[in-house]
Scaffold this motif. Structure first.
Motif, PDB file in Angstrom:
ATOM      1  N   GLY A 134      47.857  46.443  33.420  1.00 56.30           N
ATOM      2  CA  GLY A 134      48.412  47.516  32.621  1.00 56.30           C
ATOM      3  C   GLY A 134      49.311  46.985  31.519  1.00 56.30           C
ATOM      4  N   TYR A 135      49.824  47.888  30.678  1.00 52.87           N
ATOM      5  CA  TYR A 135      50.630  47.486  29.529  1.00 52.87           C
ATOM      6  C   TYR A 135      51.875  46.714  29.939  1.00 52.87           C
ATOM      7  CZ  TYR A 135      53.820  47.772  25.573  1.00 52.87           C
ATOM      8  OH  TYR A 135      54.712  47.445  24.574  1.00 52.87           O
ATOM      9  N   TRP A 136      52.611  47.215  30.918  1.00 50.30           N
ATOM     10  CA  TRP A 136      53.886  46.592  31.257  1.00 50.30           C
ATOM     11  C   TRP A 136      53.699  45.226  31.902  1.00 50.30           C
ATOM     12  CZ3 TRP A 136      57.800  48.084  28.702  1.00 50.30           C
ATOM     13  CH2 TRP A 136      57.899  49.406  28.275  1.00 50.30           C
ATOM     14  N   VAL A 137      52.650  45.086  32.706  1.00 47.91           N
ATOM     15  CA  VAL A 137      52.351  43.775  33.287  1.00 47.91           C
ATOM     16  C   VAL A 137      51.998  42.797  32.172  1.00 47.91           C
ATOM     17  CG1 VAL A 137      50.794  42.472  34.788  1.00 47.91           C
ATOM     18  CG2 VAL A 137      51.591  44.745  35.482  1.00 47.91           C
ATOM     19  N   TYR A 138      51.216  43.278  31.221  1.00 45.26           N
ATOM     20  CA  TYR A 138      50.822  42.463  30.066  1.00 45.26           C
ATOM     21  C   TYR A 138      52.051  41.979  29.303  1.00 45.26           C
ATOM     22  CZ  TYR A 138      49.363  41.771  25.178  1.00 45.26           C
ATOM     23  OH  TYR A 138      49.197  41.285  23.910  1.00 45.26           O
ATOM     24  N   ILE A 139      53.019  42.843  29.066  1.00 51.11           N
ATOM     25  CA  ILE A 139      54.219  42.478  28.318  1.00 51.11           C
ATOM     26  C   ILE A 139      55.098  41.517  29.132  1.00 51.11           C
ATOM     27  CG2 ILE A 139      56.393  43.347  27.369  1.00 51.11           C
ATOM     28  CD1 ILE A 139      53.962  43.862  25.610  1.00 51.11           C
ATOM     29  N   ILE A 140      55.222  41.773  30.434  1.00 56.45           N
ATOM     30  CA  ILE A 140      56.017  40.888  31.289  1.00 56.45           C
ATOM     31  C   ILE A 140      55.457  39.468  31.263  1.00 56.45           C
ATOM     32  CG2 ILE A 140      56.613  40.371  33.700  1.00 56.45           C
ATOM     33  CD1 ILE A 140      56.868  43.422  34.112  1.00 56.45           C
ATOM     34  N   LEU A 141      54.136  39.360  31.286  1.00 51.85           N
ATOM     35  CA  LEU A 141      53.502  38.040  31.240  1.00 51.85           C
ATOM     36  C   LEU A 141      53.789  37.336  29.925  1.00 51.85           C
ATOM     37  CD1 LEU A 141      50.061  38.868  32.904  1.00 51.85           C
ATOM     38  CD2 LEU A 141      51.909  37.483  33.865  1.00 51.85           C
ATOM     39  N   ARG A 142      53.897  38.095  28.837  1.00 54.97           N
ATOM     40  CA  ARG A 142      54.242  37.490  27.551  1.00 54.97           C
ATOM     41  C   ARG A 142      55.648  36.872  27.607  1.00 54.97           C
ATOM     42  NH1 ARG A 142      49.956  38.993  27.858  1.00 54.97           N
ATOM     43  NH2 ARG A 142      49.782  36.768  28.244  1.00 54.97           N
ATOM     44  N   TYR A 143      56.551  37.560  28.312  1.00 64.62           N
ATOM     45  CA  TYR A 143      57.913  37.046  28.418  1.00 64.62           C
ATOM     46  C   TYR A 143      58.006  35.873  29.389  1.00 64.62           C
ATOM     47  CZ  TYR A 143      60.055  40.449  25.374  1.00 64.62           C
ATOM     48  OH  TYR A 143      60.416  41.151  24.257  1.00 64.62           O
ATOM     49  N   LEU A 144      57.113  35.829  30.370  1.00 60.29           N
ATOM     50  CA  LEU A 144      57.090  34.676  31.270  1.00 60.29           C
ATOM     51  C   LEU A 144      56.796  33.402  30.488  1.00 60.29           C
ATOM     52  CD1 LEU A 144      55.244  35.842  34.526  1.00 60.29           C
ATOM     53  CD2 LEU A 144      57.665  35.326  34.223  1.00 60.29           C
ATOM     54  N   THR A 145      55.895  33.503  29.502  1.00 66.52           N
ATOM     55  CA  THR A 145      55.562  32.321  28.692  1.00 66.52           C
ATOM     56  C   THR A 145      56.739  31.889  27.814  1.00 66.52           C
ATOM     57  OG1 THR A 145      54.648  33.648  26.853  1.00 66.52           O
ATOM     58  CG2 THR A 145      53.129  33.018  28.608  1.00 66.52           C
ATOM     59  N   LEU A 146      57.677  32.818  27.569  1.00 65.94           N
ATOM     60  CA  LEU A 146      58.863  32.469  26.776  1.00 65.94           C
ATOM     61  C   LEU A 146      59.994  31.924  27.651  1.00 65.94           C
ATOM     62  CD1 LEU A 146      59.058  35.464  24.249  1.00 65.94           C
ATOM     63  CD2 LEU A 146      58.060  33.205  23.911  1.00 65.94           C
ATOM     64  N   VAL A 147      60.071  32.403  28.881  1.00 66.79           N
ATOM     65  CA  VAL A 147      61.100  31.916  29.810  1.00 66.79           C
ATOM     66  C   VAL A 147      60.715  30.547  30.365  1.00 66.79           C
ATOM     67  CG1 VAL A 147      62.222  32.350  32.037  1.00 66.79           C
ATOM     68  CG2 VAL A 147      61.848  34.239  30.442  1.00 66.79           C
ATOM     69  N   LEU A 148      59.413  30.311  30.527  1.00 69.88           N
ATOM     70  CA  LEU A 148      58.924  29.069  31.136  1.00 69.88           C
ATOM     71  C   LEU A 148      59.433  27.804  30.448  1.00 69.88           C
ATOM     72  CD1 LEU A 148      57.217  27.810  33.340  1.00 69.88           C
ATOM     73  CD2 LEU A 148      55.222  28.004  31.846  1.00 69.88           C
ATOM     74  N   PRO A 149      59.453  27.715  29.103  1.00 69.31           N
ATOM     75  CA  PRO A 149      59.975  26.486  28.470  1.00 69.31           C
ATOM     76  C   PRO A 149      61.415  26.173  28.873  1.00 69.31           C
ATOM     77  CG  PRO A 149      58.757  27.783  26.874  1.00 69.31           C
ATOM     78  CD  PRO A 149      58.891  28.635  28.092  1.00 69.31           C
ATOM     79  N   ILE A 150      62.256  27.196  28.991  1.00 69.23           N
ATOM     80  CA  ILE A 150      63.650  26.984  29.395  1.00 69.23           C
ATOM     81  C   ILE A 150      63.709  26.414  30.810  1.00 69.23           C
ATOM     82  CG2 ILE A 150      65.830  28.143  29.917  1.00 69.23           C
ATOM     83  CD1 ILE A 150      65.244  30.116  27.703  1.00 69.23           C
ATOM     84  N   VAL A 151      62.931  27.034  31.722  1.00 72.38           N
ATOM     85  CA  VAL A 151      62.904  26.583  33.115  1.00 72.38           C
ATOM     86  C   VAL A 151      62.373  25.151  33.191  1.00 72.38           C
ATOM     87  CG1 VAL A 151      61.897  26.977  35.404  1.00 72.38           C
ATOM     88  CG2 VAL A 151      62.630  28.927  34.006  1.00 72.38           C
ATOM     89  N   ALA A 152      61.274  24.890  32.464  1.00 71.20           N
ATOM     90  CA  ALA A 152      60.659  23.556  32.506  1.00 71.20           C
ATOM     91  C   ALA A 152      61.608  22.483  31.978  1.00 71.20           C
ATOM     92  CB  ALA A 152      59.363  23.561  31.689  1.00 71.20           C
ATOM     93  N   ILE A 153      62.306  22.769  30.898  1.00 75.42           N
ATOM     94  CA  ILE A 153      63.251  21.790  30.329  1.00 75.42           C
ATOM     95  C   ILE A 153      64.352  21.464  31.329  1.00 75.42           C
ATOM     96  CG2 ILE A 153      65.041  21.459  28.570  1.00 75.42           C
ATOM     97  CD1 ILE A 153      63.214  23.065  26.650  1.00 75.42           C
ATOM     98  N   LEU A 154      64.902  22.499  31.967  1.00 75.90           N
ATOM     99  CA  LEU A 154      65.973  22.286  32.935  1.00 75.90           C
ATOM    100  C   LEU A 154      65.468  21.560  34.187  1.00 75.90           C
ATOM    101  CD1 LEU A 154      67.853  25.687  32.576  1.00 75.90           C
ATOM    102  CD2 LEU A 154      68.630  23.444  31.807  1.00 75.90           C
ATOM    103  N   LEU A 155      64.213  21.807  34.559  1.00 73.42           N
ATOM    104  CA  LEU A 155      63.635  21.077  35.686  1.00 73.42           C
ATOM    105  C   LEU A 155      63.428  19.605  35.320  1.00 73.42           C
ATOM    106  CD1 LEU A 155      60.948  23.593  37.045  1.00 73.42           C
ATOM    107  CD2 LEU A 155      63.136  23.002  38.091  1.00 73.42           C
ATOM    108  N   SER A 183      37.270  45.887  22.637  1.00 76.61           N
ATOM    109  CA  SER A 183      37.516  46.433  23.980  1.00 76.61           C
ATOM    110  C   SER A 183      38.406  45.512  24.806  1.00 76.61           C
ATOM    111  CB  SER A 183      36.193  46.650  24.715  1.00 76.61           C
ATOM    112  OG  SER A 183      35.477  45.433  24.842  1.00 76.61           O
ATOM    113  N   THR A 184      38.700  44.325  24.293  1.00 74.01           N
ATOM    114  CA  THR A 184      39.617  43.395  24.946  1.00 74.01           C
ATOM    115  C   THR A 184      40.727  43.009  23.974  1.00 74.01           C
ATOM    116  OG1 THR A 184      38.247  41.505  24.266  1.00 74.01           O
ATOM    117  CG2 THR A 184      37.831  42.427  26.451  1.00 74.01           C
ATOM    118  N   ILE A 185      41.839  42.572  24.513  1.00 74.35           N
ATOM    119  CA  ILE A 185      42.987  42.225  23.678  1.00 74.35           C
ATOM    120  C   ILE A 185      42.660  41.019  22.801  1.00 74.35           C
ATOM    121  CG2 ILE A 185      45.395  41.477  23.684  1.00 74.35           C
ATOM    122  CD1 ILE A 185      45.719  42.968  26.332  1.00 74.35           C
ATOM    123  N   SER A 186      42.875  41.172  21.507  1.00 76.85           N
ATOM    124  CA  SER A 186      42.520  40.133  20.536  1.00 76.85           C
ATOM    125  C   SER A 186      43.645  39.108  20.396  1.00 76.85           C
ATOM    126  CB  SER A 186      42.230  40.748  19.169  1.00 76.85           C
ATOM    127  OG  SER A 186      41.157  41.661  19.261  1.00 76.85           O
TER     128      SER A 186
END
Length: 429
Positions: free
Chosen positions: A91-112, A339-342
């Motif tokens: 759904g839309y909100w899951v799609y948006i949350i996943l977009r933010y996961l890709t933005l949070v991941l670099p911060i987590v990876a750098i600190l790890l 019919s799919t997200i571009s």
């Protein structure tokens, strides 16, 4: 087994190689990315965050994106359902949350990464080299398996076009290797990470992995991977010669030696390419030329999906105030009637639409800061790591529209080496 930064970074890397697989309709990469972010939050030391200006830039970027996303939702309100295509698994909100996961991941990876000891860092490099060779070997096998009707892993994730994934590309003169990825280009781009890391180590395993990777990249038929590998190798050899040469004569001799090494490896790979993979060289060169010709002569590009984002930009322009991550893709999808997200197939354009022209300086800073570190700490950062980051910047302009694991790790390598010293090429296997 105790979970630590080293284990989480290995899990993240391994998961990224299973791009074509899902569990209960959820891509494996998303599942393990979520797990790593969740567990990583317990390992991160908050005081480290304050020590790195780059992480502060990321925090500001995410904060701006979140505000713009809220404005987009407020503006469209009930029309969000009409924007979201039907042929999607979330759904839309899951799609948006996943977009933010890709933005949070670099911060987590750098600190790890910062938590890693030198020994763990060396071992992580070793895992990347070996696993890169394994994926390359499987990619070569699956390429041959399709031809000789041998068993291969069944891919469970939906393709980028919304249908079933394919292992045989009948619309091309030659087949194209996909390995454990949805698209040949995704495989080619992912393999750049273990390839450049393998250049750090002089060993039989490293050489074997590197040769397998080159062969697998050739079998992808990905023009993006070819051009990126070629340009990045030039950067690598120039940087390596500069670091190891005290005079112009030594620099020239180093470059000549590098060229000879490339020719030897390429000859070895081409022998396998022709005699073992049984690729018709004439067909292969015709295939490459047919892909290059539209770029050289400006032909047919407008008829491909790569032109759609630019058509959209010409018609709608780039907004001064962005729409937040992912939302511009929905507008592009509506524009195309898909019919799919571009995808914008370009990380810079994608996030420029996310933040808009007004906040573009913060976006520029995210990509420029690692380069600035490379210049400031040139004596500490290895040519392999710098070249890897350059390769990811090139891939970002023609394929990936979000922060891939390879791009994130290349940034992490730069920060780690600039802070804790360089990786020593003295590993034995």
């Amino acid at each position: 087994m105790k979970v630590n930064s080293y284990i989480l970074l290995i899990i993240l890397f391994l998961a990224s190689s299973f791009d074509a697989f899902s569990l209960f309709g959820i891509p494996l990469e998303w599942i393990f990315t979520s797990i790593v972010i969740f567990l990583g939050a317990f390992l991160i030391k908050p005081k480290l965050f304050k020590k790195f200006n780059y992480l502060k830039i990321w925090a500001v970027f995410i904060y701006i994106c979140s505000i713009l996303s809220c404005l987009f939702v407020f503006t469209y309100g009930g029309d969000l359902k009409s924007l979201y295509p039907s042929n999607t698994t979330t759904g839309y909100w899951v799609y948006i949350i996943l977009r933010y996961l890709t933005l949070v991941l670099p911060i987590v990876a750098i600190l790890l990464f910062i938590n890693l000891s030198q020994l763990q860092y060396n071992r992580l490099n070793r895992v990347i080299i070996i696993w890169g060779g394994v994926i390359a070997l499987y990619s070569i096998y699956s390429y041959l398996a399709v031809i000789y009707d041998l068993p291969i892993l069944s891919k469970s994730r939906m393709s980028t076009s919304g249908g079933e994934q394919k292992d045989f590309y009948a619309n091309y003169i030659i087949n194209r290797a996909t390995g454990t990825f949805r698209e040949p280009a995704f495989l080619g781009a992912w393999l750049l990470l273990p390839f450049f890391v393998s250049l750090k180590v002089k060993s039989i395993i490293s050489f074997t992995s590197r040769s397998l990777i080159i062969l697998a990249v050739l079998l992808t038929g990905s023009l993006t991977a070819y051009i990126t590998l070629f340009l990045s190798l030039i950067v690598y050899f120039v940087l390596k010669a500069i670091k190891e040469s005290s005079t112009v004569v030594k620099f020239i001799s180093k470059m000549a030696g590098a060229a000879a090494s490339v020719l030897i490896i390429l000859s070895f790979v081409l022998y396998i390419f022709i005699n073992i993979a049984e690729v018709n060289l004439e067909y292969y060169t015709d295939f490459i030329w047919n892909r290059v010709k539209p770029i050289v002569y400006g032909m047919e590009i407008a008829e491909t999906n790569r032109a759609d984002p630019y058509k959209y930009i010409i018609e709608n322009g780039i907004p001064w105030i962005g729409n937040g991550p992912g939302n511009a893709n929905l507008l592009l999808t509506q524009f195309k009637g898909s019919s799919t997200i571009s995808s914008f197939l370009n990380i810079y354009i994608n996030y420029l639409f996310a933040v808009g022209i007004l906040f573009s300086p913060i976006l520029i800073a995210i990509f420029i800061y690692p380069l600035w570190l490379c210049v400031e700490k040139f004596s500490k950062i290895t040519p392999q790591v710098i070249s890897l980051y350059v390769s990811m910047l090139i891939v970002g302009s023609a394929l990936n529209q979000e922060f891939s694991i390879a791009l994130i790790y290349s940034i992490c390598f730069i920060i780690y080496e600039s802070k804790k010293g360089t990786f020593q090429s003295n590993l034995s296997y």
